[in-house]
Design an enzyme around this catalytic site. Structure first.
Site, PDB file in Angstrom:
ATOM      1  N   GLY A 135       0.864  -1.249   0.133  1.00 53.01           N
ATOM      2  CA  GLY A 135      -0.215   0.146   0.267  1.00 53.01           C
ATOM      3  C   GLY A 135       0.287   0.647  -0.380  1.00 53.01           C
ATOM      4  CB  CYS A 136      -0.002   4.833  -0.948  1.00 51.19           C
ATOM      5  SG  CYS A 136      -1.611   4.557  -0.538  1.00 51.19           S
ATOM      6  CG  PHE A 137      -0.671   5.782   4.179  1.00 56.80           C
ATOM      7  CD1 PHE A 137      -0.414   7.372   4.274  1.00 56.80           C
ATOM      8  CD2 PHE A 137      -2.251   6.424   3.654  1.00 56.80           C
ATOM      9  CE1 PHE A 137      -0.867   8.717   4.646  1.00 56.80           C
ATOM     10  CE2 PHE A 137      -2.998   7.773   4.510  1.00 56.80           C
ATOM     11  CZ  PHE A 137      -2.193   8.788   4.115  1.00 56.80           C
ATOM     12  CB  ALA A 140       5.578   6.962   2.687  1.00 60.42           C
TER      13      ALA A 140
END
Length: 326
Positions: A135-137, A140
């Site tokens: 996932g994107c979050f 990061a």
């Protein structure tokens, strides 16, 4: 010979970026882009930034003989799609949904999905046939803390405050994606309960099995289109220079993750597959800032990075992109 690639769920943001990347990838050719709602329409009618770049049309049919399949579907829909369609034994699959990211869901119909964060398990990805793209979050935040976990240095709670752009919500309209609501606005959502937390815990535990503290995550919606700006802090007994050494050693062979000695900002990564980290020390706390483009390193760019590893290509092939700095 180029790899024949198929894309499922072709009308969304992640598919649009994936098409753009693959059209400019030296080792791939797009065999089909599947979208039942747009079958027969030119791709450039939906992804208008591709006007002049391709004359391909969306299709409602699949070709089971392709070598790579990208699933750009909403969460839960990848499982349903793979239950309905079958592909040749040679076909490798990269799923961009949440369906197969966790250990308890990674095995499906005798397919075992490898969690596709290259900075965590590049070797396993290079040998994999099926990839669950992070996932994107989660991308990061993990890149902000994995060096500490790898060195067994996470012994206290982690506090995360992260902001994502509007494209993180996908193309489907909702109350919080309308321009009038999003413009000049800021809000939090799914506080301490975001779905990406499970994969973050899973990766941290894989590196530091005795980690038993909490990850307190506050996700926010920003009034910009793309990018994630994540700030993480936790107690840290060492010096700032010691922390920088830990991070730079961990990422010394990483193709896209870099530790900056200067303050960072989103324009350094938007339109790239990079993650840039910046470390600060205040009293007994280490603060890590992590920035990515949510549609590239947080989705389609990382998917192409994983494909490159799976087929033995240069990891950076098709991903040497300049940031939209000005």
């Amino acid at each position: 010979m180029k790899l024949e690639v198929g894309i499922i769920g072709g009308a969304g943001y992640t598919a649009g970026e994936l098409i753009r990347l693959l059209l400019n990838h030296k080792k791939t050719t797009i065999n089909f882009v599947f979208s039942t709602s747009n079958a027969g329409n030119k791709i450039s009618k939906v992804h208008q930034d591709l006007l002049g770049a391709t004359d391909l049309e969306f299709t409602g049919k699949i070709n089971p003989e392709i070598e790579v399949l990208f699933l750009c579907l909403g969460h839960g829909n990848s499982t349903a799609f793979l239950e309905q369609y079958t592909f040749e034994a040679k076909t490798k699959i990269i799923d961009l949904s949440h369906d197969f990211r966790l250990d308890k869901t990674k095995v499906f119909n005798r397919k075992t999905f490898v969690y596709g964060l290259p900075e965590l398990q590049k070797e396993a990805i290079s040998k994999a046939k099926y990839i669950a793209n992070p996932g994107c979050f989660a991308t990061a935040i993990q890149l902000a803390i994995l060096p500490l976990a790898n060195s067994g240095l996470l012994s206290n709670d982690l506090h995360v405050n992260a902001v994502t752009g509007a494209t993180g919500a996908g193309t489907a309209l909702s109350e919080t994606t309308h321009f009038a609501w999003r413009d000049n606005n800021f809000s939090s959502y799914k506080v301490f309960n975001h779905q990406h937390l499970d994969e973050i815990y899973q990766s941290v535990k894989a590196l530091q099995n005795d980690f038993s503290s909490e990850i307190n995550f506050i996700p926010n919606r920003g009034d910009f289109s793309r990018g994630i700006f994540a700030s993480v802090y936790t107690k840290f007994d060492g010096s700032l220079e010691e922390a920088k050494t830990v991070y730079k050693n961990y990422y010394k062979a990483a193709a896209f993750t870099f530790v900056s000695d200067d303050v960072i900002h989103l324009k350094q990564v938007v339109n790239t597959n990079k993650c840039i980290l910046y470390l600060q020390k205040h009293n007994n706390k280490l603060i890590i800032t992590s920035i990515i483009d949510n549609l590239l390193k947080g989705a389609s760019g990382q998917a192409v990075q994983n494909m490159n590893l799976m087929f033995g290509f240069e990891e950076t092939e098709g991903l040497q992109l300049k940031a939209n700095y000005f």
